[in-house]
Write an enzyme that holds these catalytic residues in place. Structure first.
Site, PDB file in Angstrom:
ATOM      1  N   HIS A   1     -27.950  63.955 -12.982  1.00 23.35           N
ATOM      2  CA  HIS A   1     -26.406  64.161 -12.656  1.00 23.35           C
ATOM      3  C   HIS A   1     -25.845  65.018 -13.479  1.00 23.35           C
ATOM      4  O   HIS A   1     -26.328  65.218 -14.713  1.00 23.35           O
ATOM      5  CB  HIS A   1     -25.984  62.491 -13.226  1.00 23.35           C
ATOM      6  CG  HIS A   1     -24.835  62.254 -13.356  1.00 23.35           C
ATOM      7  ND1 HIS A   1     -24.163  62.542 -11.913  1.00 23.35           N
ATOM      8  CD2 HIS A   1     -23.623  61.975 -13.934  1.00 23.35           C
ATOM      9  CE1 HIS A   1     -22.633  62.219 -11.912  1.00 23.35           C
ATOM     10  NE2 HIS A   1     -22.449  62.015 -13.290  1.00 23.35           N
TER      11      HIS A   1
ATOM     12  N   HIS B   1     -17.080  64.839 -14.872  1.00 27.82           N
ATOM     13  CA  HIS B   1     -18.302  64.950 -13.906  1.00 27.82           C
ATOM     14  C   HIS B   1     -17.850  64.419 -12.669  1.00 27.82           C
ATOM     15  O   HIS B   1     -16.751  63.739 -12.754  1.00 27.82           O
ATOM     16  CB  HIS B   1     -19.567  64.301 -14.356  1.00 27.82           C
ATOM     17  CG  HIS B   1     -19.345  63.072 -15.199  1.00 27.82           C
ATOM     18  ND1 HIS B   1     -19.838  61.939 -14.682  1.00 27.82           N
ATOM     19  CD2 HIS B   1     -18.649  62.647 -16.087  1.00 27.82           C
ATOM     20  CE1 HIS B   1     -19.680  60.751 -15.306  1.00 27.82           C
ATOM     21  NE2 HIS B   1     -18.858  61.440 -16.309  1.00 27.82           N
TER      22      HIS B   1
ATOM     23  N   CYS C   1     -22.801  65.941  -7.565  1.00 27.98           N
ATOM     24  CA  CYS C   1     -22.126  66.071  -8.778  1.00 27.98           C
ATOM     25  C   CYS C   1     -22.533  67.745  -9.320  1.00 27.98           C
ATOM     26  O   CYS C   1     -21.974  68.264 -10.027  1.00 27.98           O
ATOM     27  CB  CYS C   1     -22.747  65.264  -9.865  1.00 27.98           C
ATOM     28  SG  CYS C   1     -24.414  65.056  -9.823  1.00 27.98           S
TER      29      CYS C   1
END
Length: 208
Positions: A41, A53, A166
């Site tokens: 991530h 994010h 992401c």
């Protein structure tokens, strides 16, 4: 004991690109692993212990349902006391504390710094989602400003695991190009599996 810990920290930084929170710099593209290291991530460090994010924008099906189900239950019960983040409410481009960014179920994952400008030959042997051949030509304050702009208006579209995730967000902030090496690698693997399946079917038909 302190010396041993320092040596281990240095080795981890060299081998796995692990970075301590206190060593982060403005505009750093950071990531953490999730679901036993199967994916990473990504986000942009914007200072003062915060990361911007990109997260899921709606209740979408995922290839990691058990993890997200557990996370969802935790987030519904309470929001983060440090930054107020609540996964069930805050979606899309979000700004959270480092601990929320690092959270994977009940575990806090280590932080890693994404690297740019890798030579193609070296990149071919690298783990996807950790680096790219793209060059980052932006200054740190430009990266942070872009991340803050996208966060202020939640302007990165709908989340899509393959086409808009992401990593796309973080690389866009750093380079103005949307790129996700782990998504590209996933598509490449799926393509090879399909080719192998078709080849096997042709062989079976030929034998019959």
């Amino acid at each position: 004991m302190k010396i041993i810990n320092e040596i281990l920290t240095i080795l981890m930084q060299l081998m796995w690109k692990v970075v301590r929170p206190e060593d982060l710099k403005l505009g750093d593209h950071v990531y953490r692993y999730g679901y036993y290291g199967l994916y990473s991530h990504h986000g942009i460090y914007v200072g003062e212990g915060s990361v911007i994010h990109f997260t899921r924008t709606k209740s979408q099906k995922t290839i990691f349902p058990s993890v997200l189900k557990t996370s969802y239950k935790q987030e519904v019960s309470s929001s983060c006391p440090e930054c107020g983040y609540q996964e069930s409410i805050n979606r899309g481009v979000v700004k959270t504390c480092l601990n929320c960014f690092r959270q994977d179920g009940k575990k806090l994952q280590s932080l890693h710094r994404y690297e740019y400008g890798w030579p193609l030959l070296r990149f071919k042997f690298a783990r996807r989602g950790t680096c790219t051949t793209l060059l980052d030509t932006k200054l740190p304050h430009q990266v942070v400003n872009k991340a803050r702009e996208l966060h202020a208006n939640n302007l990165f579209g709908d989340y899509n695991l393959i086409n808009n995730n992401c990593e796309h967000f973080a690389t866009y902030c750093r380079t103005s190009y949307r790129a996700s090496e782990q998504a590209a690698f996933f598509c490449e693997c799926v393509g090879k599996i399909k080719e192998a399946k078709e080849w096997t079917m042709k062989k079976l038909l030929w034998r019959n």
